[in-house]
Design a protein around this motif. Sequence first.
Motif, PDB file in Angstrom:
ATOM      1  N   TYR A   1       5.324  -0.315  -8.292  1.00  0.00           N
ATOM      2  CA  TYR A   1       3.922  -0.071  -7.932  1.00  0.00           C
ATOM      3  C   TYR A   1       3.852   0.846  -6.725  1.00  0.00           C
ATOM      4  O   TYR A   1       4.820   1.013  -5.970  1.00  0.00           O
ATOM      5  N   ILE A   2       2.683   1.436  -6.557  1.00  0.00           N
ATOM      6  CA  ILE A   2       2.352   2.197  -5.359  1.00  0.00           C
ATOM      7  C   ILE A   2       0.972   1.742  -4.904  1.00  0.00           C
ATOM      8  O   ILE A   2       0.077   1.510  -5.729  1.00  0.00           O
ATOM      9  N   ASP A   3       0.819   1.573  -3.574  1.00  0.00           N
ATOM     10  CA  ASP A   3      -0.391   0.947  -3.036  1.00  0.00           C
ATOM     11  C   ASP A   3      -0.850   1.756  -1.821  1.00  0.00           C
ATOM     12  O   ASP A   3      -0.054   2.105  -0.946  1.00  0.00           O
ATOM     13  N   LEU A   4      -2.135   2.081  -1.789  1.00  0.00           N
ATOM     14  CA  LEU A   4      -2.723   2.795  -0.646  1.00  0.00           C
ATOM     15  C   LEU A   4      -3.952   2.034  -0.188  1.00  0.00           C
ATOM     16  O   LEU A   4      -4.822   1.694  -1.004  1.00  0.00           O
ATOM     17  N   SER A   5      -4.040   1.760   1.124  1.00  0.00           N
ATOM     18  CA  SER A   5      -5.186   0.997   1.640  1.00  0.00           C
ATOM     19  C   SER A   5      -5.665   1.582   2.961  1.00  0.00           C
ATOM     20  O   SER A   5      -4.893   2.221   3.707  1.00  0.00           O
ATOM     21  N   TYR A   6      -6.952   1.355   3.235  1.00  0.00           N
ATOM     22  CA  TYR A   6      -7.550   1.770   4.504  1.00  0.00           C
ATOM     23  C   TYR A   6      -8.439   0.650   5.013  1.00  0.00           C
ATOM     24  O   TYR A   6      -9.247   0.079   4.261  1.00  0.00           O
ATOM     25  N   THR A   7      -8.299   0.319   6.301  1.00  0.00           N
ATOM     26  CA  THR A   7      -9.097  -0.729   6.934  1.00  0.00           C
ATOM     27  C   THR A   7      -9.685  -0.200   8.233  1.00  0.00           C
ATOM     28  O   THR A   7      -8.992   0.471   9.014  1.00  0.00           O
ATOM     29  N   ASN A   8     -10.947  -0.511   8.463  1.00  0.00           N
ATOM     30  CA  ASN A   8     -11.645  -0.135   9.690  1.00  0.00           C
ATOM     31  C   ASN A   8     -12.117  -1.410  10.371  1.00  0.00           C
ATOM     32  O   ASN A   8     -12.909  -2.166   9.801  1.00  0.00           O
ATOM     33  N   SER A   9     -11.624  -1.661  11.576  1.00  0.00           N
ATOM     34  CA  SER A   9     -11.965  -2.888  12.313  1.00  0.00           C
ATOM     35  C   SER A   9     -12.667  -2.537  13.617  1.00  0.00           C
ATOM     36  O   SER A   9     -12.183  -1.683  14.377  1.00  0.00           O
ATOM     37  N   HIS A  10     -13.770  -3.211  13.869  1.00  0.00           N
ATOM     38  CA  HIS A  10     -14.543  -2.954  15.080  1.00  0.00           C
ATOM     39  C   HIS A  10     -14.797  -4.252  15.827  1.00  0.00           C
ATOM     40  O   HIS A  10     -15.200  -5.259  15.236  1.00  0.00           O
ATOM     41  N   MET A  11     -14.557  -4.209  17.135  1.00  0.00           N
ATOM     42  CA  MET A  11     -14.905  -5.330  18.011  1.00  0.00           C
ATOM     43  C   MET A  11     -16.034  -4.877  18.924  1.00  0.00           C
ATOM     44  O   MET A  11     -15.941  -3.823  19.557  1.00  0.00           O
ATOM     45  N   GLU A  12     -17.104  -5.672  18.991  1.00  0.00           N
ATOM     46  CA  GLU A  12     -18.260  -5.329  19.810  1.00  0.00           C
ATOM     47  C   GLU A  12     -17.881  -5.319  21.301  1.00  0.00           C
ATOM     48  O   GLU A  12     -16.935  -5.963  21.729  1.00  0.00           O
ATOM     49  N   SER A  13     -18.675  -4.571  22.074  1.00  0.00           N
ATOM     50  CA  SER A  13     -18.490  -4.611  23.524  1.00  0.00           C
ATOM     51  C   SER A  13     -18.857  -6.004  24.038  1.00  0.00           C
ATOM     52  O   SER A  13     -19.673  -6.709  23.437  1.00  0.00           O
ATOM     53  N   TYR A  14     -18.257  -6.407  25.137  1.00  0.00           N
ATOM     54  CA  TYR A  14     -18.513  -7.746  25.665  1.00  0.00           C
ATOM     55  C   TYR A  14     -18.205  -7.809  27.155  1.00  0.00           C
ATOM     56  O   TYR A  14     -17.440  -6.980  27.679  1.00  0.00           O
ATOM     57  N   SER A  15     -18.811  -8.773  27.805  1.00  0.00           N
ATOM     58  CA  SER A  15     -18.569  -9.038  29.227  1.00  0.00           C
ATOM     59  C   SER A  15     -18.024 -10.453  29.373  1.00  0.00           C
ATOM     60  O   SER A  15     -18.588 -11.402  28.821  1.00  0.00           O
ATOM     61  N   GLU A  16     -16.945 -10.571  30.099  1.00  0.00           N
ATOM     62  CA  GLU A  16     -16.317 -11.876  30.294  1.00  0.00           C
ATOM     63  C   GLU A  16     -17.124 -12.724  31.274  1.00  0.00           C
ATOM     64  O   GLU A  16     -17.884 -12.213  32.104  1.00  0.00           O
ATOM     65  N   LYS A  17     -16.922 -14.036  31.170  1.00  0.00           N
ATOM     66  CA  LYS A  17     -17.535 -14.979  32.091  1.00  0.00           C
ATOM     67  C   LYS A  17     -16.450 -15.868  32.689  1.00  0.00           C
ATOM     68  O   LYS A  17     -15.424 -16.126  32.059  1.00  0.00           O
TER      69      LYS A  17
ATOM     70  N   ALA B   1       0.457   3.046   3.283  1.00  0.00           N
ATOM     71  CA  ALA B   1       0.967   3.320   1.937  1.00  0.00           C
ATOM     72  C   ALA B   1       2.176   2.429   1.695  1.00  0.00           C
ATOM     73  O   ALA B   1       2.994   2.210   2.607  1.00  0.00           O
ATOM     74  N   ARG B   2       2.280   1.910   0.467  1.00  0.00           N
ATOM     75  CA  ARG B   2       3.370   1.006   0.111  1.00  0.00           C
ATOM     76  C   ARG B   2       3.960   1.413  -1.231  1.00  0.00           C
ATOM     77  O   ARG B   2       3.234   1.783  -2.158  1.00  0.00           O
ATOM     78  N   LEU B   3       5.265   1.327  -1.306  1.00  0.00           N
ATOM     79  CA  LEU B   3       5.986   1.611  -2.536  1.00  0.00           C
ATOM     80  C   LEU B   3       6.978   0.485  -2.765  1.00  0.00           C
ATOM     81  O   LEU B   3       7.785   0.179  -1.877  1.00  0.00           O
ATOM     82  N   GLY B   4       6.911  -0.147  -3.937  1.00  0.00           N
ATOM     83  CA  GLY B   4       7.805  -1.284  -4.150  1.00  0.00           C
ATOM     84  C   GLY B   4       7.859  -1.690  -5.603  1.00  0.00           C
ATOM     85  O   GLY B   4       7.394  -0.973  -6.500  1.00  0.00           O
ATOM     86  N   PHE B   5       8.422  -2.853  -5.836  1.00  0.00           N
ATOM     87  CA  PHE B   5       8.488  -3.381  -7.197  1.00  0.00           C
ATOM     88  C   PHE B   5       8.464  -4.908  -7.158  1.00  0.00           C
ATOM     89  O   PHE B   5       8.891  -5.531  -6.173  1.00  0.00           O
ATOM     90  N   ASN B   6       7.960  -5.496  -8.249  1.00  0.00           N
ATOM     91  CA  ASN B   6       7.992  -6.936  -8.466  1.00  0.00           C
ATOM     92  C   ASN B   6       8.938  -7.219  -9.631  1.00  0.00           C
ATOM     93  O   ASN B   6       9.083  -6.399 -10.550  1.00  0.00           O
ATOM     94  N   THR B   7       9.571  -8.367  -9.584  1.00  0.00           N
ATOM     95  CA  THR B   7      10.409  -8.789 -10.710  1.00  0.00           C
ATOM     96  C   THR B   7       9.988 -10.174 -11.160  1.00  0.00           C
ATOM     97  O   THR B   7       9.424 -10.963 -10.385  1.00  0.00           O
ATOM     98  N   GLN B   8      10.283 -10.458 -12.410  1.00  0.00           N
ATOM     99  CA  GLN B   8       9.947 -11.760 -12.997  1.00  0.00           C
ATOM    100  C   GLN B   8      11.072 -12.167 -13.947  1.00  0.00           C
ATOM    101  O   GLN B   8      11.394 -11.424 -14.873  1.00  0.00           O
ATOM    102  N   THR B   9      11.689 -13.331 -13.673  1.00  0.00           N
ATOM    103  CA  THR B   9      12.826 -13.804 -14.464  1.00  0.00           C
ATOM    104  C   THR B   9      12.584 -15.244 -14.887  1.00  0.00           C
ATOM    105  O   THR B   9      12.386 -16.114 -14.022  1.00  0.00           O
ATOM    106  N   PRO B  10      12.606 -15.545 -16.198  1.00  0.00           N
ATOM    107  CA  PRO B  10      12.443 -16.941 -16.634  1.00  0.00           C
ATOM    108  C   PRO B  10      13.571 -17.812 -16.077  1.00  0.00           C
ATOM    109  O   PRO B  10      14.736 -17.411 -16.050  1.00  0.00           O
TER     110      PRO B  10
END
Length: 454
Positions: free
Chosen positions: A323-339, A357-366
């Motif tokens: 298989y070949i796998d391509l992914s994109y993630t966007n993460s946002h943390m809001e501004s904040y003030s500590e107390k 990006a990922r390149l690999g293989f899966n196997t399955q054996t009874p």
Amino acid sequence: MRRMKVLFSSSLLAGTLLAQVSLIYAAPAPERRPTVVVNYGGSDYMITSQYLNYTTHFALLQSQPWWGNSELAIALSVLLERQAGSFIPGDTLFGLAFASGTWANGDVGSAIYPVSGISWYPWAGSYPMRPDVDLYYALIGPLVTLESLAGSLQSTSAGVTSINNSLNMMINGAHSRPLARLVAPGQKTFWLAGDWGRDDHGNRSGSNGMAELGVGYRFDFAQFNLSIGQTWARQDLMNDGEVKADGQYLMLESIIPLTQVEGLYATLGAYGHWGEADMRRGYINMSVPDSSKASPDTQTWGVRARLDWQNVFSFANTGISPYIDLSYTNSHMESYSEKGGGIPAHFEGRTDDYTEARLGFNTQTPLPFASGYDFVTNLEVAHRFERNAAGINGEVEGFFTFNLPGEDITNDWIKAGVGVEGEAGPGKLSFMLNGTTKSEMPNFWVATSYQLAF
């Protein structure tokens, strides 16, 4: 004879001190002395001073870190010497007075650096000072600099990292083998899944987990799946700090057979995650452990595209599916003030991008000794395209603003997994152990699921 000499020497120095103190009543108080930083026992101490007496300011003097610790008072007075001036206005012989306790007669025991020229008494000692007499007493000052707090401020990046590590475990753990969810055309499917693992790569120390409920339906042209789930992550930070990041996600996924090539499937997915990071940032404040807290909101979204070629290769009775796998993630943390704490900070919002990006293989054996069960494995190489995490910007109010660079990213790693899956009652049970080389992912985790088709 030696004992008599020590007693005489001590008495002489004490007499010198008392003689100097007697001049205080006639001497005007000069301006505040300079501030000096000394290091003792691995901690920096910012030493300042004020001209005051114990009777009026006993609470202030008793709040100093060396009060009740004459060893610390003596050590700091020796390190400081006369760099911050004398405890007596106009004097050049002695150092500041480090008040460390009261004597039985009410005098204030104070460590004072002695005259350097007196070779027979070259160390500091604790001497009685009248509580109603104004002296220059040593006080601890807050050592608040970007250099002293940079590590603590940068550690907050673990909030975003923890959330994304949980999502990464979801995508590449619970959803690492999308064809395992595939059912026959016209069938429905339902599953429960859960992952748990450790996140201890590099200087990280924590855990990640997720739980998921999913449903799907297979049309002739594609199968559509809907998943909802909960993630949680815990990560220790420096100076006894901690991040607890929790959230909920929704994932839509389609598995499309590409009829032009037998066994070739495309998987397209999109997901959103909404959560909160409870953060306790630890730091050293005036040589004492301290912390400030905040709970910023987080929002994450991502997309994924993947191609699986099911059982295109075989070896003996083992099917091999690359298989070949391509992914994109966007993460946002809001501004904040500590107390809370002595040095709270304000942090601007930050956004991190994860393109992998990922390149690999899966196997399955009874398994010959367990009818209906298969031994399954996974091996892949992964690459993240970003070089650095997002920077950390904000302000420690009253002291400085900061604009710290993001931490370096491990760009390449290997992931491997082994497990078993097979029939259990009316459904299919799956269990896998996964691990990675040094990366932004957890270092190992367990993935389990139970699926029904009807």
